[in-house]
Write an enzyme that holds these catalytic residues in place. Structure first.
Site, PDB file in Angstrom:
ATOM      1  N   GLY A  13       0.687  -1.006   0.220  1.00  0.00           N
ATOM      2  CA  GLY A  13       0.126  -0.115   0.094  1.00  0.00           C
ATOM      3  C   GLY A  13       0.834   1.215   0.028  1.00  0.00           C
ATOM      4  N   SER A  14       0.310   2.467  -0.447  1.00  0.00           N
ATOM      5  CA  SER A  14       0.945   3.715  -0.383  1.00  0.00           C
ATOM      6  C   SER A  14       1.025   4.074   1.120  1.00  0.00           C
ATOM      7  CB  SER A  14       0.426   4.784  -1.440  1.00  0.00           C
ATOM      8  OG  SER A  14       0.812   4.174  -2.606  1.00  0.00           O
ATOM      9  N   GLY A  15       1.337   5.344   1.394  1.00  0.00           N
ATOM     10  CA  GLY A  15       1.263   5.847   2.680  1.00  0.00           C
ATOM     11  C   GLY A  15       2.470   5.490   3.661  1.00  0.00           C
ATOM     12  N   HIS A  16       3.240   4.731   3.009  1.00  0.00           N
ATOM     13  CA  HIS A  16       4.560   4.123   3.762  1.00  0.00           C
ATOM     14  C   HIS A  16       5.929   4.926   3.362  1.00  0.00           C
ATOM     15  CE1 HIS A  16       1.634   1.408   5.423  1.00  0.00           C
ATOM     16  NE2 HIS A  16       1.858   0.661   4.421  1.00  0.00           N
ATOM     17  N   ASP A  33      -1.581  -7.906   0.264  1.00  0.00           N
ATOM     18  CA  ASP A  33      -0.286  -8.133  -0.394  1.00  0.00           C
ATOM     19  C   ASP A  33       0.114  -9.181  -1.024  1.00  0.00           C
ATOM     20  OD1 ASP A  33       0.487  -5.165  -0.336  1.00  0.00           O
ATOM     21  OD2 ASP A  33       0.596  -5.634   1.816  1.00  0.00           O
ATOM     22  N   HIS A  53      -0.415   0.329   9.424  1.00  0.00           N
ATOM     23  CA  HIS A  53      -1.578   0.775   8.910  1.00  0.00           C
ATOM     24  C   HIS A  53      -2.650   1.298  10.084  1.00  0.00           C
ATOM     25  CE1 HIS A  53       0.217  -2.292   6.326  1.00  0.00           C
ATOM     26  NE2 HIS A  53      -0.296  -1.439   5.408  1.00  0.00           N
TER      27      HIS A  53
END
Ligand SMILES: Nc1ncnc2c1ncn2[C@@H]1O[C@H](COP(=O)(O)OP(=O)(O)O)[C@@H](O)[C@H]1O
Ligand SMILES: Nc1ncnc2c1ncn2[C@@H]1O[C@H](COP(=O)(O)OP(=O)(O)O)[C@@H](O)[C@H]1O
Ligand SMILES: [Mg+2]
Ligand SMILES: [Mg+2]
Ligand SMILES: [Mg+2]
Ligand SMILES: [Mg+2]
Lengths: 207, 331, 331, 207
Positions: C54-57, C110, C219
């Protein structure tokens, strides 16, 4: 006589410690909120390292206090308060007795030092706007033959009024100056500190 | 206050200890004067460069010490200028025969500490020059304030003078170079949230959920105006217009573009901002030769960013690209 | 929601555009499949390495693409695994005759996307191996969950395999190396605040002013427990005990120590945490050979940090120190 | 017959769009709050690119829907929903008429696909815990000779009950699983989505 100087310095220190949070809050309104913290750390160093200061003369004590402040606090407060104590100490020189005239001379010299160091003058919304009227009153009261306690009382009242009178001013120095118009309507933290200190000294003198 | 802190009074020393422990071979921490310096200085044939300012702007300046950038940084407490005595002591410790360059962000407090410290050092025969950084276009010059603030643009002054000093430039040359960089560097910042100095314990200022402050200073000093939240692109438009119209920069200029995070804005958002800013700068006919996206000069955990343009010439570009070994690195 | 965003749905693409514009010579952005890849791959005598999550990391993983690290990253939306089709397309684009290594943080989503994408690629004759990263000690293994999460320790897997691939390692060797790094890497994180995915618009979770969450996931998944705020040193003690007692690491071990910011914690605090963590790790008799302080794997603007220990051997240390050219740099 | 498939797919898509925020909120309680967003983006792609799908057979439409979802949504939702439509399409094969038996066979095959792809089964607190009882009921209602509308109605009621019944369950799959005990007492987002979709289809069928 060094005892008197020690007494006043410690009184100032304790008053600063008690008002640390309050002073910072005042500075936080349009400044950066560090004034109380800064000046408290300065006097903390003064008190903690009191015994490392040369107390052979009252003037040396004042110079030593200055060096502690300049070694602990940065910026406006460190250099302004450090300069003030340094000038006062230099003015006192090797005297061992402090007359009313000496007190006024020390204040005048400190004020000149602050103006030079801070590139500032009355009306810029700084501690000078409370300090100068208070010293004027003190001198007047002395000249009027009032005793120390009464003179201090009268100076403290004027100092408080003058501090309140910074409210409508536009800050022209320090970080508060960046707020421009917004500084109008707020008290100057340094000026209020002057009032609080004059009141503390005047109250203590009575006791 | 939600912060990682033990005793708020020890916030800065504990951070400096961390820097020193992380860089045992290259950096020294002198607790007595609250300073971080290169372990290998003074170097007799190199001018030493130092900067001091309040803490809370990290990586500026304590994490920018190392070969190719600063020789020392003497920070004050959070948002407070360093004590004049520490400026003096640091100057003495780094003093090389070629002299010492003081870099200084233009604030009353910093200026007063550096002036006093410089006077003390000069009284001992140390040669000092000062470059005053004032890249923030948010605060208009006026006759009675000290003038524009120094903000994220200080990175370029540190980087360029640091590289030039490494190449043997003289104190006079570095002073001129520093002023030259200042002359072509402009910044404006904005904030979405306030920040909390550890010793204060409460936010310096607060913004409503739908409000932002344009032209904010890096100590939370109010900026030009408080306005309603806007889309990212509109915010970039406004900052870029303020910055680009200031020197002004013109079509055909080669520039460096920096999107600097204020501390609480994630890097994902900084890249989003960069993407649009890049397009708009190029649309104005400028050519972006170098870019900087990340945190360079922060305000603790404040959410927000600043945009900096630097007009480049080949020499400046080369100095900016030169290697440097500082605490902040990725691997 | 106080974020720099235009249309929340375009948050990730606009960020990727920024990355590409900032690195025009070295990186390519393929909007169609939402991916960032090196401009110079596939290289026929080098295994290609890719990671998606996921993005945001950020900077993980899109800003870790470059020579010496990842060859491509295929991010999903914020906190959402990439589509299986994108895993497949990315695999096809990077495929070299030496094969493709998939790095994968251990989450159901994932794993499912990568499994499906790998099956699709293998059906076309591309050789793929997968290294699953699960360094988070907060979540205890159990018979019914997918097992430990992959968090900031993924940096070490990317860095080591990236360096080894550059040196010509085979797909089998890289798979073994990746698993070896995973086997000696442990992390635990904690949070002071929640974070807000742009498309959601409200915080995933909130913590009271005097509360923190120990063992948080990247998350915002709840961790081990919610407890009252504590001094920084006590928080380090708790994370370090959880991490160090896990493999367990023992006196005499040479280690890398990472203090990873979650996105909203300023670097000053990270260095403060590092200083104490360094002392405590050495007090346990371990020797810190490399340190990492900054943001490596974040959760948007969450305030918090994670602590990672990696047990080193000379080969691993050398791979970690090897050069790499990625988007995230300082100058 | 492809018209019926199109009708149902569009109905599902619209229902997902209407409930995007709600589904994400449900997932946010113990999951990561992305479920509604993810699945809405999947159906957005399905609808926006509807004309690029091969609609020569109902089965092809379903396979095309699957590919769009797998090309837009990652992780659990993308692969699970993609697998479900793929399996349904494969099961339908080249048929042009869809009987009640076909519907049940498509559902059964989709369920098997989900179990395999998700390494999961009943009781793990996933959408299967609502979908399987609903399909069981649908099959029973069909077997009892109910008409489509009534059968769908009954399945929807069971589906809603089953979704509610996920509340006391412990999440064993997806990001919600990391919450452990804390997932007890919360509804599973995917299961509720099943109930909402069954209700929408059943309602639409009446009209
Ligand atoms: N240039 C100056 N000269 C003298 N006093 C000043 C000056 N600027 C500010 N002050 C006084 O100092 C106070 C602020 O001190 P402090 O907060 O320590 O400084 P700063 O403004 O740098 O944060 C102000 O309230 C004012 O009374
Ligand atoms: N392994 C699995 N197999 C099938 N369905 C699952 C699985 N894990 C979770 N689900 C379902 O998917 C929903 C969550 O979807 P989504 O939020 O997109 O995935 P994630 O948990 O990766 O964030 C859950 O509410 C549950 O119904
Ligand atoms: Mg102040
Ligand atoms: Mg200040
Ligand atoms: Mg940050
Ligand atoms: Mg989810």
């Amino acid at each position: 006589m060094s005892k008197d100087v020690e007494y006043v310095v410690r009184l100032i220190a304790n008053t600063v410690f008690e008002n640390e949070q309050y002073f910072s809050e005042l500075d936080g309104v349009v400044g950066d909120g560090d004034f109380g913290y800064s000046i408290a750390r300065g006097f903390e160093k003064v008190i903690n390292e009191w015994d490392t200061i040369d107390h052979s003369l009252p003037g040396n004590t004042l110079k030593g206090v200055s060096m502690k402040i300049v070694g602990a606090v940065g910026g406006v407060s460190g250099t302004v308060w450090g300069t003030a104590f340094l000038r006062a100490g230099i003015t006192l020189g090797t005297k061992t007795e402090i007359t009313q005239q000496d007190v006024i001379a020390m204040f005048r010299s400190a004020i000149e030092g602050i103006k030079k160091r801070g590139n500032t003058d009355l009306g810029d919304k700084t501690l000078l706007d409370a300090l100068v009227p208070a010293v004027d009153q003190l001198e007047k009261s002395f000249n009027d033959g009032k005793d120390a306690s009464t003179a201090l009382d009268e100076a403290a009242v004027v100092c408080r009024q003058a501090a309140e009178a910074t409210r409508p001013m536009l800050a022209k120095r320090g970080r508060a100056a960046y707020t421009g118009e917004r500084s109008i309507g707020t008290l100057d933290a340094g000026a209020v500190a002057m009032a609080v200190l004059f009141e503390a000294v005047s109250k203590a003198w009575k006791e | 206050m939600k912060k990682f802190v033990n005793d708020p009074k020890n916030f800065v020393p504990e951070m400096l200890k961390g820097i020193a422990l992380a860089n045992p071979k290259t950096l020294k921490y002198i607790p007595e004067y609250n300073l971080i310096m290169r372990a290998d200085i003074p170097i007799s044939n190199k001018v030493s460069i130092m900067q001091g300012s309040g803490s809370g702007h990290e990586p500026a300046h304590v994490m920018a010490v190392g070969r190719g950038m600063l020789d020392a940084a003497c920070p004050g407490n959070v948002f407070a200028a360093p004590p004049a005595d520490f400026v003096y002591q640091t100057t003495k410790l780094v003093a090389s025969p070629k002299g010492v360059l003081h870099l200084l962000n233009n604030y009353t407090g910093d200026t007063m500490s550096f002036n006093m410290g410089r006077e003390m050092a000069e009284a001992e025969g140390i040669e000092v020059r000062t470059v005053t950084i004032n890249d923030d276009v948010a605060v208009k010059d006026s006759t009675w304030t000290i003038g524009r603030r120094g903000v994220a643009g200080n990175f370029f002054v540190m980087k360029a003078t640091g590289a030039a000093a490494e190449r043997g430039a003289s104190l006079e040359e570095l002073e001129a170079l520093g002023n030259r960089v200042v002359a072509v560097t402009r910044t404006m910042g904005m904030a979405l949230t306030g920040c909390t100095p550890p010793a204060k314990g409460t936010p310096i200022f607060t913004l409503a959920e739908d409000e932002m402050e344009m032209g904010i200073g890096i100590h939370g000093e109010p900026g030009r105006k408080r306005v309603k939240m806007a889309p990212a692109n509109e915010i970039v438009d406004e900052l870029l217009e303020a910055v680009a119209s200031d020197i002004p920069y013109k079509a055909g200029d080669e520039v460096a573009l920096m999107i600097n995070g204020m501390g609480g804005t994630p890097i994902s958002e900084l890249y989003l901002l960069y993407g649009y800013a890049h397009e708009q700068v190029e649309k104005r006919g400028m050519k972006i030769k170098r870019n900087y996206i990340g945190e360079y000069c922060t305000s603790l955990e404040m959410a927000g960013f600043s945009l900096t343009l630097v007009k480049l010439d080949p020499e400046l570009e080369d100095l900016l690209a030169a290697p440097a070994e500082i605490a902040i690195r990725v691997f």
